[in-house]
Structures are given as C-alpha cells and as structure tokens.
Scaffold this active site. Structure first.
Site, PDB file in Angstrom:
ATOM      1  CG  ASP A  15      34.002  13.726  22.275  1.00  0.00           C
ATOM      2  OD1 ASP A  15      32.785  13.825  22.525  1.00  0.00           O
ATOM      3  OD2 ASP A  15      34.460  13.468  21.149  1.00  0.00           O
ATOM      4  NE  ARG A  94      42.188  23.603  18.943  1.00  0.00           N
ATOM      5  CZ  ARG A  94      41.178  23.646  19.780  1.00  0.00           C
ATOM      6  NH1 ARG A  94      41.358  23.933  21.073  1.00  0.00           N
ATOM      7  NH2 ARG A  94      39.963  23.431  19.342  1.00  0.00           N
ATOM      8  CG  ASP A 123      41.700  21.950  16.312  1.00  0.00           C
ATOM      9  OD1 ASP A 123      42.342  22.937  15.912  1.00  0.00           O
ATOM     10  OD2 ASP A 123      40.492  21.986  16.593  1.00  0.00           O
ATOM     11  CB  SER A 179      31.336  19.671  16.507  1.00  0.00           C
ATOM     12  OG  SER A 179      32.123  20.046  15.410  1.00  0.00           O
TER      13      SER A 179
END
Lengths: 412, 412, 412, 412
Positions: A15, A94, A123, A179
């Site tokens: 990605d 994050r 996120d 995922s």
C-alpha cells in the site's frame, strides 16, 4: 516545485509503496519515513525498495526504546484499557510514528505529511491529530480519503496492476484474508473474514503468541520489580534470565508471554468515527504488565488516590484511543498520573500458564499494607468499637431516608 | 423480658454457635436465621444443632433463586468489579442475608439483629447498613466488637473451651490456617497465613475450582444467550446440556468454570474501614458471565451510553463493596443501569481452557454493528472525505494551543 | 423535479429570506418552517413575506408550550449549566426547531433540510445532529458552509444587493453591531464589536431585562412550588398574581426576572468546533428557576444521589451544548435524571432585587431535613460518641499513610 | 502527671473557656492555642482571659497570610464550591487551625488535642482528621461528644452557672438566637431560630456585608489581575486604590464586596455525618474571586483540560468539606490542579452593585481566544466545509442507532 515535499509514513508494504509512487506522480518529492517500532520487517530491504521507487530520501529510525519509555510506560503507570478490554497496542504506536515524521518534516523543511491509513478507521485520526498538534501548519495528504486515489485503487487488483506497472515488488506470500498491524506491543487482526463478528477466527491466526493449547505443560514463574510505577527488572525463576533495561524488559516479557499464549482477545469495539468494529489482538507483555502493575499499585497507593487515578486513567485511555496523545488534556493526565506513581514500587511474583496470568504474591518497601493492623488475631491500635460508630453514622442518612419516605408514603 | 428477641445470622459453624449460646446467656431469645445462598452446608444438621443449643426458633430459607435474580443479575448487568479485579462475591451475599433476617425480625416482632462478622472487616458494615436501611429502628448486637465478648473469647482456644462447656459440637475437621466464606457466587480465603501478602497461597487452597494444571486438556465450548442484559440460556456444545432458568444457568456455569479452573485471583484490596487486606477468591460463573456480558453489551450498546454506564457501574461497585446495596444511591444506579440493558441481547460463543475464558464470536438481533459500514471494501453511505473535516475540526483546538503557547513562550 | 423539496428553518429575517430565494434558484421547492419559540416576531408578516418570496408552503407553529415542558423542564430538573455559567438558552432551542422541521419533512415527503446557521458556530451542529438523529436519511443544505453561497454573499452588502434585486424586504431598523438570538428562555448577543473579549458591552445591549440600575428600588417577593422537579405554581406576594400552567409559569417568571434585571452574564465559552467565543446572555426565568430548583432539590434529595445527579447533569449539559439532545446518551440521562426527581417537591420563598436572586426559605412534605436531628439542643436518637468512631475509622487510612510514608522516608 | 498536656483550639468565647477550665479539672495541663484567621476578636483580651483561667501557656498566632496563600489560593485555583452553592468558608479554616495546634503539640511534647466543636457537625471531623493526618499518634479530647461533659453542660444555663462559679467572664452582649463562625473568608450563621428551613433569616443577621438594599446606589468598578490562577493585584477604578500582596488583596476585595452586599446565601446542605442542615453564609471576597477566576480561566485553559479540572475540583470540594484537606487524595488534587493553572493569567474587569457581581471584560497574554478565528467576518484558516464532515461523522452513530433500533422494532 520548491518545498512540495511530503514525509510519508512508509511501512515497506504494498500500500504505502503504491502511495509513494502515486505521490511522486502527483508532483511531490517524497521522503519515506519508516519507524522501527518492533514490527517484523526487513528494514534494509524496505530502504532499498523505497529508494528504487524514487524516494528522495529514506529515513529509517529505531524508536523502540523511546516507544517503550515515552509511550508505553505512561500507559503502564495508568493501567490503560479501552472499553474494559483493549490494551491500545495500535493506538499508542501512532503518535510515536507521527512524532518521527514531524521531526523529519521540520528538519527537511517539508510541509506535507502523508500516511496509508484508511478513511474509516481510527489510525488516520491518530496520525493527523499528532501531526497537527506537533506541527500546526502541517498539510496532510491522506490518499485513502481522496476521491482521485480511491477511484484509481478500487480493490487489491488495482494495486497489483499499478505495482506491476511501476516496478513495485509484489508480496511473495499470499495475503491473509484479514489485515494486520504489528509493533513491539501487539499484533492486531481485523477486517476481511473477521468482519462478521460471529465468525470464529482461524485457529492459527496469531503470529506472536503460541496457541494456549500448544503452550508448555508447565507453568513458568518470574518476578517483576517496579519503581515509580514502571518495571525496572524482570527475572525468570527457572532459567534465572534477568533484564533491567526498558527495551530488554519489554522484550523479555514478550518472550515469556508469547511462549505461554498470553494476551489474546477477540472483541467488538467502538471506533472514534462512530462505527463498531471487530478486532483480534495479542498483547503478551502488555497483558502481564497490566496485571503486575495493578497489583503492586494497590498495595502502595492510597485508596482514594486510586479512585482519582482510575477516573483519570479511563480518560487517558479514551484520549489515546481517539488520537489525543499530543493534546493539552493528554499532557495534563500524563503528568498527574505520573505524580501518583512516586511510591508505586516493589516486586510482584507471577506465573503464566496456558494463556492465563497469575499473581502469586507481592512485597514492597513503600507498602501501605499493615499486616498487624489487618490481622484478626491482633487488636493493636484498632478499636473495634470505633467501627460501630462508623457504621451508625453511615447509617444515619439511610435510616432517615427510609423513615421519611415511609412517612411520606403513609401520609399520601 | 418481652420482646428482647434477637435474630442471629446463623451459619451453623463454631463462631455463631457460641454467639447463639452467649446471646442466651445475655438474656435474649434467639431466632437463628440461616440463609441457603449456595454454601456447602448440611442444613438439617445445622437446624438440629441450633435447636439443641436453645434457639427459640430456627429459620432456614433457600434464597438461592432470589440471590441470583435480585442480587447477582444487577451486578452482571453492570459488569461490576471492585478496584479492577474483585467480583464482589462476598459483598453481594450480605444484603441478601440481611434482608432475610429483617423479614424475620419484622414478622416475629424482634428488635435486635446480630451477626458473627469481625470488627475489622467489611461484612459488619454490609450487614448493619442493610439492617438499618430496611429496618431503621433495628438494634444491632455485634459481639466481635463488644469488649465483654472479646475479653471472653480471645482466641480459638476460648471458643473451644466454651463450646465444650456448653455442648456445642466441635468441628470434626481441623481448621485451615485461613478463613473462608462461601456462597453460590464464590469462595474467599483470607487471614491466617495469607495475611502476609508475599506468601504464596498453598497449591490446593481452592475448594470449588479444579487447579488449572489439573483441568481437562481439551477446551470446552458453550454459548450464553442474553436478554435485557441477563443470561437466559447456557448451552454446552459437547454434551448439549442446556439450562434456561436463573439458578440452573448459574449452577451450570459454575460447573463449567469449576471444571476448567476459571476465576481464581489473589489480590490486595482496600477495605472500607481504611486498611488494606489480602484475599484469594474463586468465582467461576461470575468470571465467565462478566466476560460474556461485556461482549454482548459492546455490540448492542451505544458508545456514549457505555461511558455513562461505566461510570455508574464503577460507583455501583463501590456501593456494593461498602455495604450500600440498600440505599437511595444504590436504588438509583440499579434502576438507571437496568434501563441501559433494554437492548442488550444476543448469543456469545465461548470457550474455557486451563483457567482462561475466551470469546469466540457473538451475534445479536439488536446489534448496532454494521458489517457493511465498517467494511474496508464497501464505501456504502460513508464518505471518507467527511473524516478529513472531522479530523481538522478536532485538530483546531490542538493547533491553536500549540501555536499560542509557542507564541507566548517566545514572547516571554 | 419530484421530491427535491427542502424544509428551511425560516426566521423571517434577512438571511433566511435570501436563503429561501437562493434555494429556489438552485432548483428546490422550499417549505418555510417558522417555529414560534417565544421570540419577538410578527409571525403573520413573516408568513406573508415567505409566501411572497415564493415558498411552496409556509408553516408557522407555536411550539412554546412544548418548548417549556419537553425541553426546558428536563434542563430545570437537571440544573443544567455549561462550563459553570451558561444556561444553554440557545442550545436548547435548536432540537426543538429541528424536530418541527423533521415532522414537516416527513409529512411532506421532503428529503432536504436547511438552516441559516453559520459554519463556525454550534448551531449548525445542533440543527443537523437533530435532523440526522430523527431522520437518518435526511440531506442537509447548509448554505453558509457552501463555497458557492459564501462566494456570492461575502458580506452584508451582498445580502442587501441580493435582497433588493429579489424583492426581499430590507430590515427597517439598522442592524446592531452584533448578532442576536432570541427565544422564550433567553436572548444572546455575540460577534461584531463583542468579538474583542475585553470590550465592555454597551450599557443598553439587553432587550429583555431592565438594567439592574434601572430596576425597582424595592425587592419583589414570590414563591415557586415544585412537583417532580418542575415548577407547578408561581405566586407573587405583592400583587398576588399566580400562574400554574407551564407556559404561564415561565412567562410569569420572565416578567419578574426581567423587571429586576435578573440573569445577565458576559462570558467566554468553548464551542464544540474547538474555538473560544464570547457571548452575552440574558436568561431571567431560567436563572430564577435554577436557583429555586437547586434549593428545593437539596432539601428533598439524598446526598449520594445528588452526587450522581451532579455528574449526570454535567454530562447532560455537555450533550445539550454540543447538539446531542436527540441521542442514546441524551435519552439515557434524561430518563435517569427524571427518576431522581420523583420526590423533588415543595415551595421555595424567593426575592429578586437589582439583578440578584435570593432564597429566603423553603418547605417540603417530602423533605429529608430533620429539624430535631440537626438541632444542637436535642440529642434525640443521635449518639455523639458514634461520631468519634466515625472519625477514627476515617482517620485510620490517613494515619497509616503518614506513619508509613514517614517510615519510608526515614529508611531512605 | 507528666506529659498529660493538651493543646486546645481556644476561641476566646464562653464555650472554649469552660472547656479550658474543665480540662484542668480533669487533670490536664492546657495550652490555649488561638489562631488569628481574620475573625473579629480582641486577641490580647483573649490571651489575658486564658491566662487567668489557668492555661499553662497561651499561644496566639497570626496565620492570616498563610490562610490566604496556602489554603484559600488552592481553592480559588480550583473554583471550589460544595453542592453548587457553598464556598467552604468554614471548612477551609479548620485544617489551618488544626495545623497550628499540631505544630504547638509537637513542639511542646503534648499528646492531646482538643476543640470545642459539637458532636453533630462537620467541624469536629475537619479538626480531627487534620490532627490524625499530621500527627498520627494524637489523642483527641472532644468534650461535646463525651457523656460526662454533656451531662454537666446540658444547656447554656449550665455554661453560665459554671462560668460564674469558675471566674469565667460572661459575654457582655446577649447571645443571638443562632450561632456564628467567622474568619477572613466568611461568616456563617446557623442553628437556633434558623433551624427551621422555612423561617426567613432576620433582616440584619449579616455582620460583614452591607444589606444590598442599603448598598451604594452607584456600581463600583475594579479589576483583578491573575497569575498562575491566583490574584496578584486588585485595583479599584474610582479611588485608584491598589493592592498586590495576598492578604492585602483579600482584605481589599472583602471591603469592596462588603460595601456592596456581595456573597450572601441561604442554603440547606448535606453534612458529612448524614444529616441536612441550614446555613446562612456571607463570603464577599470569595464570591468575587470565584467569578473572576472562572472568567480568566476559561479564556486561558483548554476546554478538555477544563473538563478534567471540573471533575477534580468537584472532588476537591468534597474533600475540603468533609475534612480531608490533609490526605493523600487532597495532596494529589491540589498538585494536579496547580499544574492546570500555569497559564491562567490576565486581567478581569468587574463591577459590583447591590449584591451582584458582574464581569465586564477580560484580557490575557496567555489567552487561547483567537478573535480572528471566531469572527463571522473572517474565514482565515478555517474551512467551513470541514464542519460538514465533522457533523456527519458525529451523526454516523446517531443515524445508525435510529435506523437499527427502528429496524429491530419493526422486526419484532
């Protein structure tokens, strides 16, 4: 075009590789920033890949030590947990990555920040609130929220096509039908076949922890020593292995927990954007540390301070989950909670066995536990008659309430 | 002397037998009240004993069904837990017993209520606040707080002497070096050798649950169905055994949990009287039900209502622990929390194995989980660009704070 | 075009008149909805104006009674206040108007809802969250957030030009250099010259209440009677005027309060969108009712229930301010708080004088105040020695803490 | 008898004079400790009186400055208020006096501490919890809780008799039919004829503040400057009088407030011992400072920090009211709240008139108010379209809830 430089949170995966190339197509100079926060990754291969794809610069930073001491430690001190179950393993990573990105942006004079998070998740919020808080003038490029990008990449096939066309190496292993996100603290599994909350997860979904049924048939004993609410030493009783540096301690506990299948949960949680989602998480060290800290805390902390701490901790967990790590309120609770931990020290004896953590005993030099006072065999300073007065005064209001409400009811 | 009648919370054991005789010596007519709340007891033998010791009346009441539906169910609905760990198994039994005593007192015209709880513990408070709240004119006799009684019974030897002298049968089994409390929900172990919080509890201390190491090597699967936040059905997947009545459900879950060593904890907690104490508890069904309820609740309850519920639940747990079950605030939260459970229904798939409870999946007709909405593969009604605005508005305050605080700092 | 019908929250003023015409230009059929919530307005003139401007339908609804009983009463019961000062007079009007709009939309089969609130304020949120909650499929047109509209109407001059061109009657009185919002509960003044938080508001800014310096030189006395936490009667002591219907009561209290300059505040508050704003508000009846309710509540409500109520009320105030009146959490607190008001009844004696409200006395049949119990001259049932025990048990923890912390400090 | 020395909180009045003599009769050496906390008292006369009555030592200490900076300032920072109305003027004085007593006790080697507070009130608790917390081995003599003392002094007649017999000077002015407590912060009036909560207080009950009707017909303007959440300067606009030292500032504001009848309330409150009581309080400077601080705080503090502060402040107010000033939780909130005040600075323009306080304007160098951002005439950095996304994401959960709950209802 001067200064149209973007710092991309690069993961090395398909990605963000596509995003890297796409950003270049859109006219940006791309600095790929890859933080080592403990994920399973070949960092040199990732560097090579980003360079090959045309990144102006590739910055790989090992932030694991900071991740432990600056991010996980405050959470451990606070016993953070979201909605009574989730230990915030993704959430906490994050702001750590975002801070790295912002530092690079400031140093390199880049105005733009970008990430590969989706438009429905938490996120994106955690990344961007951190960007904006640390760098108020930041400009954010979130491709997965941009119509032009989404139109181009409607499914994985489009990504594959694009990758092939642009020399982006394709993943060698077939993608799992879910995922994953991974760091030192935890691995998460969601979406795909897990989206149906009724569907049981495949037996071997978890990558880090041994399946409890396959875990050793013998329990493993160890002790954790705390000082100011954070672990300063871990020692196993069988192999005598001992660790006393933050990152080592954390990794050591991950090993122990992983070996014994500790910290697996399957939950439905409430995302900040207002939808419910289902996630499967494994957090071996985090689970052990929360149990241990709760234990040493309760023997060293006053009970009323504990109530305040519990309230603040609950707020803190909300802030972390919703991306407000870098915020006035985040700073406030972090400092307040740290204050509460001054005397939280001592040693907890523990055991793990087949997926479960047990506390066996604890000791502390700053303990507020008074064995003599609590003993049923010792009167000491304590006068049992005081309890009678204590109870009667506490009962006063209850008796009046019953009496007067009954009176009222009779009168009407 | 007319009306000097006391209703004693009689357990059948040595302590309350001695108290029974002592109360008679003090000139009271004693009604022995023994509630069956699921403890392991020969009730007929207890009745005979109390009668032999001169009780004016012996009343044995099976309140197990009420204990489940009126006491445990509100706790299950609220996900009650004290100080993040204790499931309140002893706390919740006290108001149930006290209510039974008060009913007898009112019926028999007795003014006095008595119990065998010690003067340092929580139970004296839980008993007496319940007495006073339900029966404001109650007079309480708490022998273990009375100097005359304590003087007479300084240790177990004195109790034995007194027992022998007064024809009170002595316990046949030697007393464990700790004390125990037992009911349908849990068994507790404390004091004695457990008073040192560092001392590990003996391996075989727990009476109800199998030691996890001795538990079956195969996990056991079952499902629990909820309606209005309480379990209405339990079904095992292997033996197909199914239960659908409150007491049966609770016992069934106790069986499952006990078989697999579920719900054992070793903690230090804060007593209401201000001291810390150490307790070991086993709560098999309670542990399973809390996990299951948290799970079905989170898929059916709005997230902001959940936050309110969590606050109220925390208060409720405090009230239960400190003896305020029967109180205006207790009633208020009970009613409010019940309201929040109207739509909490559905089926949770679970597994127990070697001391640990696992959630495998859940489904609900009143679910607020929208699989299509959360899916990364479906855009549906959701516009990802909205999230950009959402984030930027949330960031406004953070950016301003950073900008203005930096300005201020520069200026100074 | 079938079904491109929009229900506009029409105020009769210049802005929403321009919006009405603009919506038509954009191809919508416009239904003008004008709620009478107690503002000073010539409703028939407004109807005529909207009709002349081409509204497909004009619906004027007197919702004042509902505004009082369904919106203000729950706030009175809860003693709502935002950030310790603001009584939420504007906030509470929005869901009331929005509900009216949605009802019309559903009845008329309109998909679109529109309002004239700005893009920086709270009102847009309050309107739209109410729309979406009551009518999940609603489509919202918020012209002041649309680039095309904003481009066209950059300042008041543009509005005037447009008005002249489209036959929209211009305001006859010159606009004040601030903006105003008005309903039965309050009038607000903000923006324009008030935007500088240091600038003192002009002496005669307030339209509803007499300036305190111009208020009568004699105090005015009256009593308010409550039942279930809401006022059921107001009676003045001088002129004997009495009111006992919700709307009449509210208007009566507005008269009293207005006459004596009650309820004027000048504050800086935190908007939901993250900026601070300055507002001047006058809320005569609301101010009196909050004082009166707090007073009757405290004599009839248990102190621990009061603490819970205070927490919930604070949350409720947040919900109202941020537009979550129609929400699961809003419903939950409204119902819980209503429960807490069952016994909140009685009569409060009050006085207003030159801008201030005074409580003079109170009485209640459901009072929990026990004059005999509190009297210093009567011992009654109360045993002062109980207080000694109460204090000593409360002190136990404090003494231990001091003792052990000192020990620790010495040891180190 | 060596070391049977008691430090008595001596007030100079009849009650504590009788207690002084009685303690001597009981065999104690009495050290009379009289703290000057701003009450209206002839301290030298009091010293003489205590000496004459046989006090071994008389210690009079002017603690007013400390009372302001160490006790009132943390309350001002926290905006403390009990049950939404009471500013804690009596509560806060107790730990200040108790600390003085304990210091004397430690210095003089006295084991005993005594006070003249009654057995039904809060003050006994506030005194004694402070004693025990600062001096865990303290022994407390609370005559008004001791049967022997109460028996001897059943009413005021007994006190008068005893006084006459023991050479205790009788009060020259007849006692009011209520009791009073006074310090720099406030004067309270309660009991006696005020015990009936319906009875209106006599017009001239208040000693410190002018009756609002008798206050000047012209408002008075002044400004208060804050730094770190405490006042550092007060300046009147008419007479230009300015104060900048803590005690001077407080007295100055008391003068202003007293002149204009500020800070009078008549309330029913919940005592810690479980009964409701009625009190009339006047707190001129305290009332002004709370309004001013709330105002400057809201322009300089982040809104989410404010929410946390509000929660902690509410807890802090509970602690102060119930006597837990010196406690782990008291220390914790005091430190946390102080942290929140780092940037609370600026100048508030104010006015008082006939019993009411008005805010006119405010300015601050650390302001988080952004005039440009909030302005309706300036777009600046703010994109109104962001608000649309913000609202739609916030609405997601509400729409889902309505949609799914409706679906469920239809299905059933």
């Amino acid at each position: 075009m001067p200064n149209k430089t973007v710092v991309l949170a690069y993961s090395g995966g398909l990605d963000t590789s596509c995003i890297l190339v796409w950003l270049k197509e859109e006219g940006y100079d791309v600095i790929a920033y890859l933080a080592n926060i403990g994920q399973d990754e070949d960092f040199e291969e990732a560097r090579q890949k980003a360079t090959n794809l045309g990144a102006k610069k590739v910055i790989i930073e090992d932030v694991r030590e900071n991740f432990v001491t600056e991010f996980m430690y405050p959470m451990i001190q606070a016993d953070c947990i979201y909605e009574d179950r989730y230990l915030l393993g993704t959430s906490i990573a994050r702001p750590c990555i975002a801070r790295g990105q912002v530092k690079v942006a400031l140093k390199e004079g880049a105005e733009y920040l970008s990430h590969g998070a989706t438009g429905k998740g938490n996120d994106q919020i955690r990344f961007e609130l951190s960007y904006y808080s640390l760098f108020p003038k930041a400009k954010v490029i979130a491709p997965w929220r941009m119509e032009s990008f989404i139109e181009k990449f409607k499914g994985r096939t489009d990504l594959f096509e694009y990758a092939k066309k642009n020399g982006i190496p394709l993943p060698v292993t077939p993608k799992n039908p879910w995922s994953t996100d991974e760091n030192l603290m935890h691995i998460s599994y969601e979406s795909g076949i897990l989206e149906n909350p009724k569907t049981e997860a495949p037996r071997d979904i978890c990558k880090r922890t041994t399946h409890p049924e396959d875990a050793p048939d013998k329990p493993e004993r160890f002790e954790i020593e705390f000082k100011k609410g954070v672990p300063i030493r871990v020692q196993c009783h069988s192999d005598k292995k001992s660790s006393d540096k933050p990152l080592e301690i954390y990794k050591h506990l991950n090993e122990i927990g992983s070996r014994h299948g500790i910290g697996r949960i399957d939950i439905v949680e409430n995302r900040f954007v207002g939808m419910k989602s289902r996630g499967i998480y494994e957090t071996p060290a985090g689970t052990i540390l929360r149990e241990a800290h709760l234990d040493i805390e309760n023997i060293t902390m006053d009970k009323e301070v504990r109530k305040l701490k519990q309230y603040l901790s609950n707020q803190f967990s909300q802030y972390i989950y919703t991306g407000f790590w870098y915020s006035p309120e985040g700073n406030f609770v972090r400092e307040s909670l740290a204050k509460s931990q001054e005397n939280v020290e001592g040693i907890v004896q523990m055991q793990v066995y087949k997926g479960h953590v047990y506390i066996l005993g604890r000791e502390s030099k700053t303990s507020l536990y008074n064995e003599e006072l609590v003993s049923m065999d010792v009167i000491s300073d304590y006068n049992p008659e005081d309890a009678a007065g204590f109870i009667r005064i506490n009962a006063l209001r209850l008796r009046e309430n019953t009496r007067l409400r009954q009176m009222t009811e009779k009168m009407q």
